[in-house]
Motif scaffolding. Structure first.
Motif, PDB file in Angstrom:
ATOM      1  N   GLY A 167      27.954  71.528  27.323  1.00 28.23           N
ATOM      2  CA  GLY A 167      27.253  71.695  26.057  1.00 28.23           C
ATOM      3  C   GLY A 167      25.794  72.034  26.180  1.00 28.23           C
ATOM      4  N   SER A 168      25.175  71.797  27.349  1.00 23.43           N
ATOM      5  CA  SER A 168      23.750  72.081  27.510  1.00 23.43           C
ATOM      6  C   SER A 168      23.493  73.482  28.032  1.00 23.43           C
ATOM      7  N   PHE A 169      24.531  74.242  28.318  1.00 30.17           N
ATOM      8  CA  PHE A 169      24.352  75.564  28.919  1.00 30.17           C
ATOM      9  C   PHE A 169      23.502  76.460  28.021  1.00 30.17           C
ATOM     10  N   GLY A 170      22.473  77.062  28.610  1.00 30.40           N
ATOM     11  CA  GLY A 170      21.604  77.981  27.899  1.00 30.40           C
ATOM     12  C   GLY A 170      20.469  77.343  27.137  1.00 30.40           C
ATOM     13  N   ARG A 171      20.382  76.028  27.145  1.00 26.32           N
ATOM     14  CA  ARG A 171      19.343  75.353  26.364  1.00 26.32           C
ATOM     15  C   ARG A 171      18.056  75.162  27.171  1.00 26.32           C
ATOM     16  N   ILE A 172      16.939  75.076  26.459  1.00 26.55           N
ATOM     17  CA  ILE A 172      15.669  74.757  27.103  1.00 26.55           C
ATOM     18  C   ILE A 172      15.734  73.322  27.608  1.00 26.55           C
ATOM     19  N   ALA A 173      15.310  73.121  28.840  1.00 25.48           N
ATOM     20  CA  ALA A 173      15.325  71.792  29.443  1.00 25.48           C
ATOM     21  C   ALA A 173      14.030  71.579  30.219  1.00 25.48           C
ATOM     22  N   SER A 174      13.806  70.344  30.646  1.00 23.73           N
ATOM     23  CA  SER A 174      12.600  70.027  31.408  1.00 23.73           C
ATOM     24  C   SER A 174      12.887  68.923  32.408  1.00 23.73           C
ATOM     25  N   VAL A 175      12.120  68.945  33.508  1.00 22.20           N
ATOM     26  CA  VAL A 175      12.131  67.875  34.506  1.00 22.20           C
ATOM     27  C   VAL A 175      10.686  67.639  34.924  1.00 22.20           C
ATOM     28  N   PRO A 176      10.369  66.441  35.420  1.00 21.05           N
ATOM     29  CA  PRO A 176       9.019  66.200  35.924  1.00 21.05           C
ATOM     30  C   PRO A 176       8.750  67.047  37.169  1.00 21.05           C
ATOM     31  N   ILE A 177       7.533  67.547  37.299  1.00 20.15           N
ATOM     32  CA  ILE A 177       7.172  68.346  38.469  1.00 20.15           C
ATOM     33  C   ILE A 177       7.335  67.550  39.748  1.00 20.15           C
ATOM     34  N   ASP A 178       7.000  66.255  39.707  1.00 21.40           N
ATOM     35  CA  ASP A 178       7.080  65.451  40.928  1.00 21.40           C
ATOM     36  C   ASP A 178       8.493  64.929  41.195  1.00 21.40           C
ATOM     37  N   ARG A 179       9.445  65.168  40.266  1.00 15.85           N
ATOM     38  CA  ARG A 179      10.840  64.766  40.480  1.00 15.85           C
ATOM     39  C   ARG A 179      11.767  65.863  39.942  1.00 15.85           C
ATOM     40  N   PRO A 180      11.666  67.063  40.481  1.00 18.12           N
ATOM     41  CA  PRO A 180      12.456  68.168  39.921  1.00 18.12           C
ATOM     42  C   PRO A 180      13.954  68.000  40.070  1.00 18.12           C
ATOM     43  N   GLY A 181      14.389  67.174  41.014  1.00 16.83           N
ATOM     44  CA  GLY A 181      15.810  66.936  41.182  1.00 16.83           C
ATOM     45  C   GLY A 181      16.327  65.782  40.357  1.00 16.83           C
ATOM     46  N   GLY A 182      15.460  65.150  39.568  1.00 15.66           N
ATOM     47  CA  GLY A 182      15.845  63.998  38.764  1.00 15.66           C
ATOM     48  C   GLY A 182      16.518  64.397  37.461  1.00 15.66           C
TER      49      GLY A 182
END
Length: 332
Positions: free
Chosen positions: A59-74
């Motif tokens: 359901g999240s495909f194509g949506r704008i998302a964000s992650v912290p710069i210091d934890r991009p894999g989180g």
């Protein structure tokens, strides 16, 4: 079987069905079923984050998302906006969406809270998007004909929007161009991949004519441009405005045609980056020393990778199931 037992069985089946549908709806809504993310508030003015397009199945495909710069894999936060290409800086964003059976694109200008401030409908498929560091200058490119830079018949449309005045240049093809020191006009000019300097006046882009590509430097106020060198595509200017990372055509083969290079604007010296895969993207700067870019996975899907901008080190996976990244390092 008694009527009472039949009713009980029907009730159990109904409860199971409701639970399954509800669970699926919740997973689809928040994207947690496939991406491990959660719905929430995505803002364009929150420093210390990487914005990107979520490409995880579900359901999240194509949506704008964000992650912290210091934890991009989180864990990622996923917003409601669907985009085929996006970029953002200083609380202003561009969301490009392909619309309808006839190739066309809706370019939506977003404020810090993802509210639409302007929308432009243009021909073609979404291709490139950029916002200046101040959030004042915006540019986007679509493929109007063809869908690959490897095709000889491709045609692009590149626009520039000044959010301070509202002035929109629908196509920059008519900008007076000086090529190799001489005024130049041709019917086959195609521009793409604009990147802005911090003065909100100087910009760089790629122009193609007579089968060759050039890096151009433009002056927005004077509305002029001149070529700097050949074989430069999709330039991306560093935060310090001293270097450009670009994709360089290094092979005639369609399998591995490009490699990322860095160009020192003071000396015009080129340095190949450690990423040896062919990158068909306009790289974005994670910081003044690192660039990031989208790469398709073998077998399907996209990921965002990062590599040092000085040619050292090695590529590293930054964000799984993602493309179209933009680092937000300052508040609005």
């Amino acid at each position: 079987m008694s009527a009472r037992n039949r009713i009980l069985i029907l009730l159990v089946v109904a409860l199971v069905a409701i639970t399954t549908v509800t669970g699926y709806a919740l997973r689809s809504r928040d994207g947690s079923g496939a991406a491990g993310g959660a719905s929430g508030v995505v803002r364009l003015d929150t420093a210390g984050q990487i914005l990107f397009r979520d490409t995880a199945p579900g359901g999240s495909f194509g949506r704008i998302a964000s992650v912290p710069i210091d934890r991009p894999g989180g864990a990622r936060t996923t917003g409601p906006m669907l985009c085929d290409r996006l970029y953002a800086a200083h609380g202003t964003g561009i969301c490009m969406q392909r619309k309808g059976p006839v190739p066309s694109t809706h370019v939506t200008v977003l404020d810090h809270g993802l509210h639409r401030t302007r929308q432009v409908k243009i021909e073609g498929f979404p291709n490139r998007a950029r916002v200046s560091a101040s959030g004042n200058m915006l540019s986007w490119t679509t493929f109007v004909q063809g869908d690959s830079y490897l095709r000889d018949d491709f045609s692009t449309r590149t626009s520039i929007l000044d959010t301070r005045t509202g002035r929109l240049v629908n196509s920059i093809e008519q900008i007076p161009l000086t090529l190799d020191g001489k005024p130049y006009r041709a019917a086959d000019l195609n521009y793409w991949g604009v990147t802005f300097a911090s003065d909100d006046n100087t910009f760089y882009a790629t122009v193609r004519t007579s089968g060759r590509t050039y890096l151009i430097q433009g002056d927005y106020r004077k509305w002029t441009a001149h070529t700097l060198r050949t074989n430069v595509e999709c330039p991306s200017l560093s935060p310090g405005n001293t270097r450009i990372v670009f994709k360089k055509r290094v092979n005639a083969s369609a399998n591995r045609p490009w490699r990322l290079y860095a160009l020192d604007l003071a000396t015009l010296k080129e340095t190949p980056l450690a990423e040896e895969h062919s990158v068909d993207d306009q790289a974005a700067w994670l910081d003044d020393h690192t660039v990031m870019y989208g790469l398709p996975r073998h077998g399907g899907g996209w990921d965002v990778w990062a590599v040092p901008a000085d040619g050292s080190g090695a590529p590293r996976l930054l964000i799984h199931d993602a493309n179209s990244p933009a680092a937000v390092t300052t508040h609005r």
